[in-house]
Design a protein around this motif. Structure first.
Motif, PDB file in Angstrom:
ATOM      1  N   GLU A 138       0.622  -1.284   0.133  1.00  0.00           N
ATOM      2  CA  GLU A 138       0.053  -0.049   0.213  1.00  0.00           C
ATOM      3  C   GLU A 138       0.707   1.318   0.018  1.00  0.00           C
ATOM      4  OE1 GLU A 138      -3.969   0.051   2.035  1.00  0.00           O
ATOM      5  OE2 GLU A 138      -2.845  -1.306   3.444  1.00  0.00           O
ATOM      6  N   ALA A 139       1.829   1.368   0.831  1.00  0.00           N
ATOM      7  CA  ALA A 139       2.656   2.562   1.210  1.00  0.00           C
ATOM      8  C   ALA A 139       3.836   2.665   0.290  1.00  0.00           C
ATOM      9  CB  ALA A 139       3.063   2.547   2.530  1.00  0.00           C
ATOM     10  N   VAL A 140       4.483   1.648  -0.043  1.00  0.00           N
ATOM     11  CA  VAL A 140       5.572   1.681  -0.886  1.00  0.00           C
ATOM     12  C   VAL A 140       5.226   1.518  -2.474  1.00  0.00           C
ATOM     13  CG1 VAL A 140       7.822   0.864  -1.491  1.00  0.00           C
ATOM     14  CG2 VAL A 140       7.009   1.139   0.928  1.00  0.00           C
ATOM     15  N   ILE A 141       4.560   0.441  -2.649  1.00  0.00           N
ATOM     16  CA  ILE A 141       4.183   0.019  -4.429  1.00  0.00           C
ATOM     17  C   ILE A 141       3.292   0.741  -4.949  1.00  0.00           C
ATOM     18  CG2 ILE A 141       3.476  -1.718  -5.897  1.00  0.00           C
ATOM     19  CD1 ILE A 141       4.674  -3.839  -3.940  1.00  0.00           C
ATOM     20  N   LEU A 142       2.238   1.244  -3.931  1.00  0.00           N
ATOM     21  CA  LEU A 142       0.949   1.968  -4.654  1.00  0.00           C
ATOM     22  C   LEU A 142       1.323   3.555  -3.988  1.00  0.00           C
ATOM     23  CD1 LEU A 142      -1.992  -0.329  -4.257  1.00  0.00           C
ATOM     24  CD2 LEU A 142      -0.628   0.307  -6.286  1.00  0.00           C
ATOM     25  N   ASP A 143       2.192   3.915  -3.253  1.00  0.00           N
ATOM     26  CA  ASP A 143       2.712   5.119  -2.721  1.00  0.00           C
ATOM     27  C   ASP A 143       1.221   6.012  -2.108  1.00  0.00           C
ATOM     28  OD1 ASP A 143       4.246   7.413  -2.510  1.00  0.00           O
ATOM     29  OD2 ASP A 143       3.518   8.517  -4.346  1.00  0.00           O
ATOM     30  N   GLN A 144       0.651   5.124  -1.174  1.00  0.00           N
ATOM     31  CA  GLN A 144      -0.412   5.951  -0.490  1.00  0.00           C
ATOM     32  C   GLN A 144       0.084   6.259   0.911  1.00  0.00           C
ATOM     33  OE1 GLN A 144      -3.987   6.023  -1.570  1.00  0.00           O
ATOM     34  NE2 GLN A 144      -2.632   5.316  -3.357  1.00  0.00           N
ATOM     35  N   PRO A 145      -0.214   7.660   1.131  1.00  0.00           N
ATOM     36  CA  PRO A 145       0.114   8.265   2.406  1.00  0.00           C
ATOM     37  C   PRO A 145      -0.642   7.621   3.556  1.00  0.00           C
ATOM     38  CG  PRO A 145      -1.439   9.570   1.362  1.00  0.00           C
ATOM     39  CD  PRO A 145      -1.175   8.387   0.255  1.00  0.00           C
ATOM     40  N   ILE A 146      -0.325   6.476   3.823  1.00  0.00           N
ATOM     41  CA  ILE A 146      -0.811   5.663   5.106  1.00  0.00           C
ATOM     42  C   ILE A 146       0.031   5.567   5.950  1.00  0.00           C
ATOM     43  CG2 ILE A 146      -2.790   4.975   3.705  1.00  0.00           C
ATOM     44  CD1 ILE A 146      -1.462   2.368   3.682  1.00  0.00           C
ATOM     45  N   GLY A 147      -0.466   5.201   7.356  1.00  0.00           N
ATOM     46  CA  GLY A 147       0.591   4.649   8.451  1.00  0.00           C
ATOM     47  C   GLY A 147       0.603   3.268   8.523  1.00  0.00           C
ATOM     48  N   ARG A 148       1.111   2.587   9.655  1.00  0.00           N
ATOM     49  CA  ARG A 148       1.245   1.015   9.541  1.00  0.00           C
ATOM     50  C   ARG A 148       0.314   0.568  10.731  1.00  0.00           C
ATOM     51  NH1 ARG A 148       7.519  -0.493   9.248  1.00  0.00           N
ATOM     52  NH2 ARG A 148       6.383  -2.437   8.563  1.00  0.00           N
TER      53      ARG A 148
END
Length: 340
Positions: A138-148
């Motif tokens: 989600e955060a790296v491949i799709l570059d979504q600005p989300i937390g963990r």
């Protein structure tokens, strides 16, 4: 072969925002969250080569395509690429709530899908591995600005105190709540869906490179997380937990424009006027689900004050993502040959 997984949604009490990488890599972060008895189910079934397009999807939208690159659903497409899956598949998902409600449904879907695919491939991933893979997607491949936090609680389940360390390690432990306190917390919670679907991206994107004021706000939110965790440890009354939740909400609503809409403020004020100790909007903000804590004796009045909104059950789930069904056919489909 067909695999079905069930993955819980979550409610975050305190600490949201400190699980964003740009923050915790500098200061460290922490949240207290619980998995809910609201779920996302994902079924993955191998398709016969005789049944048309290689990939058939019903995951919010319907798709039938012949190659992975043509799949429009970004999470499904990248999950298949990540795990190097190259067999005809049908993938179907079901959710107890619509997307965009602030309950982490996107991450629960990601965790559940990866879990199902891993089982189909003959692997038994640990919860921490599932959470890490879902965050990577989600955060790296799709570059979504989300937390963990969402992926972690979806994979682990339970009521967890989760710490995000500067070196990217995640440490999670069940919140050590005395039984009366955890029971009171669960029984005292009410969850209302305010309607609409908020877009978390624009709200969270502003925290990717936080201003000095936002950093200060996030540090204050981290402080309320420690206070909430300590209150749980000490067996505090529900009123104290609600007070800390209210402090968290007042800090969160100042983080960025759009976190608190007039509708949210009106609903929250109505809940407090009816006796709620405190509460907060779940997720990034704008709209979604409002969580309030109150003495159960006050619940009828709060329900009446918020009667125009749908109420969702607020019950803790001890389970993270799990396999509901794993079936292997007794025999393969017979091959089709041309008579001599």
């Amino acid at each position: 072969m067909m695999i079905t997984t069930r993955t819980p949604l979550r409610a975050s009490f305190v600490g949201g925002g400190t699980d964003l990488p740009n923050y915790y890599r500098e200061y460290g972060g922490a949240v207290v969250s619980t998995a809910l008895r609201l779920y996302v189910d994902v079924s993955v079934r191998r398709r016969s080569a005789l049944m048309g397009p290689r990939y058939r999807l019903d995951c919010g939208t319907h798709e039938e395509v012949d190659n992975i690159g043509a799949i429009e659903h970004p999470i499904v497409r990248e999950a298949l690429r990540m795990l190097d899956v190259d067999v005809p598949l049908e993938i179907v998902s079901y959710s107890d709530v619509p997307s965009g409600t602030g309950l982490g449904s996107s991450s629960s879907f990601t965790v559940g899908l990866l879990h199902a695919l891993e089982i189909m491939l003959g692997r038994q991933p640990a919860p921490a591995q599932l959470a890490a893979a879902a965050f990577q997607l989600e955060a790296v491949i799709l570059d979504q600005p989300i937390g963990r936090q969402d992926q972690t609680i979806a994979a682990l389940g339970g009521l967890q105190h989760i710490r995000f360390l500067r070196d990217d390690r995640v440490e999670a432990r069940p919140a050590p709540t005395p039984t009366p306190t955890s029971i009171a917390l669960e029984r005292g919670g009410l969850l209302f869906y305010l309607g609409g679907q908020r877009r978390a991206g624009p709200l969270l994107r502003s925290l990717q490179t936080p201003s000095d004021a936002q950093r200060q706000g996030l540090r204050a939110i981290a402080g309320t997380c420690e206070a909430f965790g300590a209150a749980l440890d000490q067996g505090a009354k529900l009123a104290k937990l609600g007070e800390i939740l209210d402090q968290t909400w007042q800090l969160k609503r100042e983080l960025s424009p759009g976190v608190a809409s007039p509708l949210v403020d009106q609903a929250y004020a109505a809940a407090q006027a009816a006796g709620a100790y405190g509460g907060k909007l779940l997720g990034a903000g704008g709209t979604g689900c409002l969580l309030v804590l109150a003495d159960p004796k006050r619940h009828p009045g709060i329900r009446a004050a918020l009667a125009r909104f749908a109420e969702l059950p607020f019950q803790f789930s001890a389970h993270g993502s799990r396999v509901l069904h794993a079936a292997t056919p007794q025999r393969e489909h017979p091959s089709v040959s041309t008579p001599p």
